[in-house]
Design a protein around this motif. Structure first.
Motif, mmCIF file in Angstrom:
data_model
loop_
_atom_site.group_PDB
_atom_site.id
_atom_site.type_symbol
_atom_site.label_atom_id
_atom_site.label_comp_id
_atom_site.label_asym_id
_atom_site.label_seq_id
_atom_site.Cartn_x
_atom_site.Cartn_y
_atom_site.Cartn_z
ATOM 1 N N VAL A 135 3.246 2.839 13.452
ATOM 2 C CA VAL A 135 4.710 2.690 13.422
ATOM 3 C C VAL A 135 5.146 1.916 12.176
ATOM 4 N N ARG A 136 4.405 0.849 11.852
ATOM 5 C CA ARG A 136 4.740 0.042 10.660
ATOM 6 C C ARG A 136 4.650 0.868 9.374
ATOM 7 N N ILE A 137 3.628 1.706 9.289
ATOM 8 C CA ILE A 137 3.418 2.512 8.072
ATOM 9 C C ILE A 137 4.597 3.467 7.863
ATOM 10 N N VAL A 138 5.021 4.124 8.941
ATOM 11 C CA VAL A 138 6.167 5.039 8.828
ATOM 12 C C VAL A 138 7.451 4.256 8.539
ATOM 13 N N ALA A 139 7.619 3.114 9.212
ATOM 14 C CA ALA A 139 8.815 2.276 8.983
ATOM 15 C C ALA A 139 8.871 1.752 7.550
ATOM 16 N N SER A 140 7.706 1.631 6.917
ATOM 17 C CA SER A 140 7.649 1.144 5.525
ATOM 18 C C SER A 140 7.928 2.249 4.507
ATOM 19 N N GLY A 141 8.243 3.463 5.011
ATOM 20 C CA GLY A 141 8.649 4.539 4.098
ATOM 21 C C GLY A 141 7.517 5.427 3.602
ATOM 22 N N ALA A 142 6.435 5.547 4.381
ATOM 23 C CA ALA A 142 5.275 6.324 3.913
ATOM 24 C C ALA A 142 5.486 7.841 3.949
ATOM 25 N N VAL A 143 6.411 8.310 4.801
ATOM 26 C CA VAL A 143 6.492 9.766 5.020
ATOM 27 C C VAL A 143 6.922 10.548 3.767
ATOM 28 N N PRO A 144 8.026 10.161 3.061
ATOM 29 C CA PRO A 144 8.406 10.955 1.872
ATOM 30 C C PRO A 144 7.298 11.085 0.813
ATOM 31 N N PRO A 145 6.606 9.986 0.440
ATOM 32 C CA PRO A 145 5.513 10.181 -0.524
ATOM 33 C C PRO A 145 4.361 11.037 0.016
ATOM 34 N N LEU A 146 4.107 10.963 1.312
ATOM 35 C CA LEU A 146 3.053 11.813 1.897
ATOM 36 C C LEU A 146 3.445 13.286 1.834
ATOM 37 N N VAL A 147 4.719 13.577 2.103
ATOM 38 C CA VAL A 147 5.197 14.967 2.007
ATOM 39 C C VAL A 147 5.060 15.463 0.562
ATOM 40 N N GLU B 143 -5.449 16.959 1.139
ATOM 41 C CA GLU B 143 -6.154 16.894 2.434
ATOM 42 C C GLU B 143 -6.017 15.504 3.075
ATOM 43 N N LEU B 144 -6.089 14.467 2.228
ATOM 44 C CA LEU B 144 -5.919 13.102 2.752
ATOM 45 C C LEU B 144 -4.512 12.905 3.303
ATOM 46 N N ALA B 145 -3.523 13.452 2.597
ATOM 47 C CA ALA B 145 -2.133 13.342 3.057
ATOM 48 C C ALA B 145 -1.956 14.072 4.390
ATOM 49 N N THR B 146 -2.633 15.223 4.535
ATOM 50 C CA THR B 146 -2.580 15.976 5.798
ATOM 51 C C THR B 146 -3.193 15.142 6.924
ATOM 52 N N ALA B 147 -4.323 14.521 6.637
ATOM 53 C CA ALA B 147 -4.978 13.663 7.641
ATOM 54 C C ALA B 147 -4.068 12.492 8.024
ATOM 55 N N ALA B 148 -3.354 11.944 7.035
ATOM 56 C CA ALA B 148 -2.446 10.819 7.296
ATOM 57 C C ALA B 148 -1.272 11.266 8.177
ATOM 58 N N ILE B 149 -0.702 12.439 7.846
ATOM 59 C CA ILE B 149 0.414 12.963 8.665
ATOM 60 C C ILE B 149 -0.067 13.199 10.097
ATOM 61 N N LEU B 150 -1.269 13.746 10.231
ATOM 62 C CA LEU B 150 -1.853 13.981 11.563
ATOM 63 C C LEU B 150 -1.964 12.657 12.328
ATOM 64 N N LEU C 258 0.835 -1.212 0.000
ATOM 65 C CA LEU C 258 0.000 0.000 0.000
ATOM 66 C C LEU C 258 0.871 1.264 0.000
ATOM 67 N N VAL C 259 1.955 1.235 0.777
ATOM 68 C CA VAL C 259 2.878 2.384 0.789
ATOM 69 C C VAL C 259 3.505 2.563 -0.593
ATOM 70 N N SER C 260 3.857 1.468 -1.241
ATOM 71 C CA SER C 260 4.424 1.555 -2.605
ATOM 72 C C SER C 260 3.431 2.187 -3.576
ATOM 73 N N MET C 261 2.139 1.912 -3.380
ATOM 74 C CA MET C 261 1.107 2.490 -4.244
ATOM 75 C C MET C 261 1.005 4.016 -4.122
ATOM 76 N N LEU C 262 1.462 4.559 -2.986
ATOM 77 C CA LEU C 262 1.441 6.015 -2.817
ATOM 78 C C LEU C 262 2.324 6.706 -3.859
ATOM 79 N N LEU C 263 3.291 5.960 -4.375
ATOM 80 C CA LEU C 263 4.225 6.514 -5.364
ATOM 81 C C LEU C 263 3.705 6.394 -6.790
ATOM 82 N N SER C 264 2.540 5.757 -6.947
ATOM 83 C CA SER C 264 2.005 5.511 -8.289
ATOM 84 C C SER C 264 1.663 6.811 -9.009
#
Length: 369
Positions: free
Chosen positions: A98-110, A122-129, A67-73
């Motif tokens: 913790v798993r989501i951040v460890a899987s590298g989600a933060v750079p694509p969310l930024v 807005e969804l990315a903001t909600a995810a960061i929150l 799912l984290v890899s799909m953020l880069l799609s």
């Protein structure tokens, strides 16, 4: 007894079905083509709503990394489906956050926060929150350079986006491992606008004033607060109308200003009529707020008589009466009672009456402490 046994069997059958469904969706999200992955992400999102246990089962089945890899799609449908699924997997599940951040989600969310696409941003903001609510995630997110993008949303996002951005910035500002301030001074004007517009008693006001207090610890932040049109007035209004927490932070901001350069900020604070609210805070605020209000009143009080403003004259008269009637120990309490009496009427009309009382008052005429 037989009824209970049947129910237990039905529940076991349902749990087995659900487990099979989770495994099936995990296979699709890991090995499927793009369309299959998008549909699987949508199904994961729906099913993840049901319980914390289901969310944990999905994580154990290995869906987070794909799912984290799909953020880069480059396919926006894929990005959105993955983002919504991850959001639901993270809700009330510390380990998944913790798993989501460890899987590298933060750079694509930024990266998504830089997007012009409003809904994805807005969804990315909600995810960061959501992810920043976890203490162990804070250092990674704080170090990612996310703060300026969240600050931008304070000015240009939807109402929900702004609320989420403030809360995310608040979460990150409490990151103990991050010594350098993550809040740019550019956050001051939009935060003051939001504070002015929101209910001063709200949780949102509490987080906004907390951020402003952090910013007031730096010269750039202090200058931005005094340079923002109506900024100090908004803080004074918060001291008058805010909750215990927001008043504590708001008085902290004004104290920080006045302590850093009394000559520069004193008149600005007095001009906005801060004294009555500060007096009330010396009695009604939290222990910290009372202490800050007293310190600030001391900084504001000491001026040449010819330059005293009406509000300051009022404050010194109230304390003068209170001290002579009940002694220094109970002065604040008596001052509060006098002040409440005055607040109900016009202050200008009360001035001459108060001055007369100050000259002729005896203890028996005062209300009991």
């Amino acid at each position: 007894m037989g009824h209970n046994t049947r129910m237990d069997q039905e529940e076991e059958t349902w749990n087995q079905k659900k487990q099979n469904l989770i495994q099936d969706l995990a296979r699709k999200i890991i090995h499927g083509d793009l369309d299959t992955k998008i549909q699987a992400a949508k199904d994961i999102r729906k099913l993840a709503k049901s319980s914390v246990k289901t969310r944990s089962s999905f994580a154990a089945a290995g869906v987070i990394q794909p799912l984290v890899s799909m953020l880069l799609s480059s396919n926006l449908d894929a990005t959105e489906a993955a983002l919504l699924a991850l959001l639901n997997l993270a809700v009330r599940n510390e380990r998944n956050k913790v798993r989501i951040v460890a899987s590298g989600a933060v750079p694509p969310l930024v990266d998504l926060l830089k997007f012009q696409n409003g809904s994805l941003r807005e969804l990315a903001t909600a995810a960061i929150l959501t992810l920043s609510a976890s203490a162990s995630n804070k250092p990674t997110i704080a170090a990612s350079g996310v703060a300026p993008h969240l600050v931008q949303i304070l000015s240009s996002g939807s109402v929900q986006g702004k609320v989420d951005a403030v809360t995310a910035l608040y979460n990150l500002s409490t990151c103990t491992e991050n010594c350098t301030p993550i809040l740019p001074a550019g956050a001051v004007p939009p935060l003051l606008v939001l504070l002015k517009e929101c209910r001063k008693y709200s949780k949102f006001a509490e987080k906004t004033t907390a951020l402003l207090e952090i910013l007031s610890n730096h010269e750039e932040g202090r200058s931005a607060i005094s340079d923002t049109n109506g900024g100090i007035l908004t803080l004074v209004e918060t001291i008058e109308d805010g909750s215990l927490i927001s008043t504590e932070h708001a008085v902290g901001v004004l104290l920080s200003l006045c302590q850093s350069c009394r000559n520069k900020y004193r008149e600005l604070i007095l001009k906005e009529g801060a004294i009555p609210g500060l007096l009330r805070l010396t009695v009604e605020g939290t222990t910290k707020a009372q202490e800050k209000a007293r310190t600030l009143l001391d900084l504001l009080r000491d001026t040449p008589p010819q330059r005293r403003l009406a509000s300051e004259v009022l404050e010194s008269i109230v304390y003068d009466i209170a001290t002579r009637v009940d002694g220094a120990d109970k002065a604040a309490e008596t001052a509060k009672k006098l002040l409440q009496d005055m607040v109900h009427r016009s202050m200008e009309l009360s001035m001459s009456r108060l001055q007369l009382r100050a000259a002729s008052c005896t203890p028996s005429e005062m209300p009991p402490a």
